[in-house]
Design a protein around this motif. Structure first.
Motif, short mmCIF file in Angstrom:
data_model
loop_
_atom_site.label_atom_id
_atom_site.label_comp_id
_atom_site.label_asym_id
_atom_site.label_seq_id
_atom_site.Cartn_x
_atom_site.Cartn_y
_atom_site.Cartn_z
N GLY A 11 40.59 36.78 46.40
CA GLY A 11 42.04 36.90 46.48
C GLY A 11 42.78 35.82 45.72
O GLY A 11 44.01 35.91 45.56
N GLY A 12 42.08 34.82 45.25
CA GLY A 12 42.70 33.72 44.53
C GLY A 12 42.93 34.02 43.07
O GLY A 12 42.67 35.13 42.59
N GLY A 65 45.66 45.66 36.03
CA GLY A 65 46.59 45.38 37.12
C GLY A 65 46.34 44.05 37.79
O GLY A 65 47.19 43.58 38.57
N ARG A 66 45.21 43.42 37.51
CA ARG A 66 44.90 42.11 38.11
C ARG A 66 44.85 41.00 37.07
O ARG A 66 45.20 39.85 37.37
CB ARG A 66 43.56 42.17 38.85
CG ARG A 66 43.50 43.18 39.97
CD ARG A 66 42.20 43.04 40.77
NE ARG A 66 41.01 43.29 39.98
CZ ARG A 66 40.01 42.42 39.83
NH1 ARG A 66 40.07 41.23 40.40
NH2 ARG A 66 38.96 42.74 39.10
N LEU A 123 41.30 37.88 42.63
CA LEU A 123 39.90 37.82 42.21
C LEU A 123 38.97 38.33 43.30
O LEU A 123 39.24 38.15 44.51
CB LEU A 123 39.52 36.40 41.82
CG LEU A 123 40.01 36.00 40.44
CD1 LEU A 123 40.06 34.49 40.27
CD2 LEU A 123 39.14 36.63 39.37
N LYS A 124 37.91 38.97 42.85
CA LYS A 124 36.92 39.57 43.75
C LYS A 124 35.54 38.94 43.46
O LYS A 124 35.31 38.47 42.34
CB LYS A 124 36.84 41.08 43.51
CG LYS A 124 38.15 41.81 43.64
CD LYS A 124 37.99 43.28 43.26
CE LYS A 124 39.31 44.04 43.38
NZ LYS A 124 39.15 45.47 42.99
N THR A 179 33.31 31.60 39.47
CA THR A 179 32.61 32.00 40.68
C THR A 179 33.64 32.32 41.76
O THR A 179 34.49 31.47 42.08
CB THR A 179 31.67 30.90 41.17
OG1 THR A 179 30.73 30.59 40.14
CG2 THR A 179 30.92 31.35 42.42
N VAL A 180 33.57 33.53 42.28
CA VAL A 180 34.48 33.96 43.33
C VAL A 180 33.67 34.12 44.61
O VAL A 180 32.84 35.02 44.74
CB VAL A 180 35.18 35.29 42.98
CG1 VAL A 180 36.21 35.64 44.05
CG2 VAL A 180 35.83 35.20 41.61
N SER A 181 33.91 33.22 45.55
CA SER A 181 33.11 33.19 46.77
C SER A 181 33.85 32.46 47.87
O SER A 181 34.62 31.54 47.60
CB SER A 181 31.78 32.48 46.50
OG SER A 181 31.03 32.35 47.69
N SER A 182 33.62 32.90 49.09
CA SER A 182 34.20 32.21 50.25
C SER A 182 33.23 31.16 50.80
O SER A 182 33.56 30.46 51.75
CB SER A 182 34.57 33.22 51.33
OG SER A 182 33.46 34.00 51.68
#
Length: 123
Positions: free
Chosen positions: A15-16, A70-71, A90-91, A120-123
């Motif tokens: 989401g960032g 769109g993103r 971001l996903k 890197t997209v990660s929680s």
């Protein structure tokens, strides 16, 4: 010859947002198409977004992969010889090494790549 240097990658939560930059060693936007590609582990390198060259009859039209439409937004600053990729919403599947590329003058010549920057997209 054209040197391309990317910056702006890093770790971000889902989401960032991130903004990638690609600085060219000289003025290129009226000579070459420019764009961003990415390569995830075990996958082929793919086009993310591109801008057609703006001179010599080029239209400067932008193109996006369906998965980022769109993103993500590609833009250029001619005064700074820099192309940007603004990445929003971001996903995890956006995780990859992102490469800047300049290619295809009016004769179809030229193909230059940057060294890549990790996103890197990660929680």
């Amino acid at each position: 010859q054209v040197q391309l240097v990317e910056s702006g990658g890093g770790l971000v939560q889902p989401g960032g947002s991130l903004r990638l930059s690609c600085a060219a060693s000289r003025s290129i936007f009226n000579i070459y198409a420019t764009g961003w590609f990415r390569q995830a582990p075990g996958k082929q390198r793919e086009l993310v977004a591109s801008v057609e060259r703006g001179g010599g009859g080029g239209s400067g039209t932008t193109n996006y992969a369906h998965s980022v439409t769109g993103r993500f937004l590609i833009s250029r600053d001619s005064a700074k010889n820099t192309v940007y990729l603004q990445m929003n919403s971001l996903k995890p599947e956006d995780t990859a090494v992102y490469y800047c590329r300049a290619w295809g003058d009016v004769f179809g010549k030229g193909d230059y790549w940057g060294q890549g920057t990790q996103v890197t997209v990660s929680s």
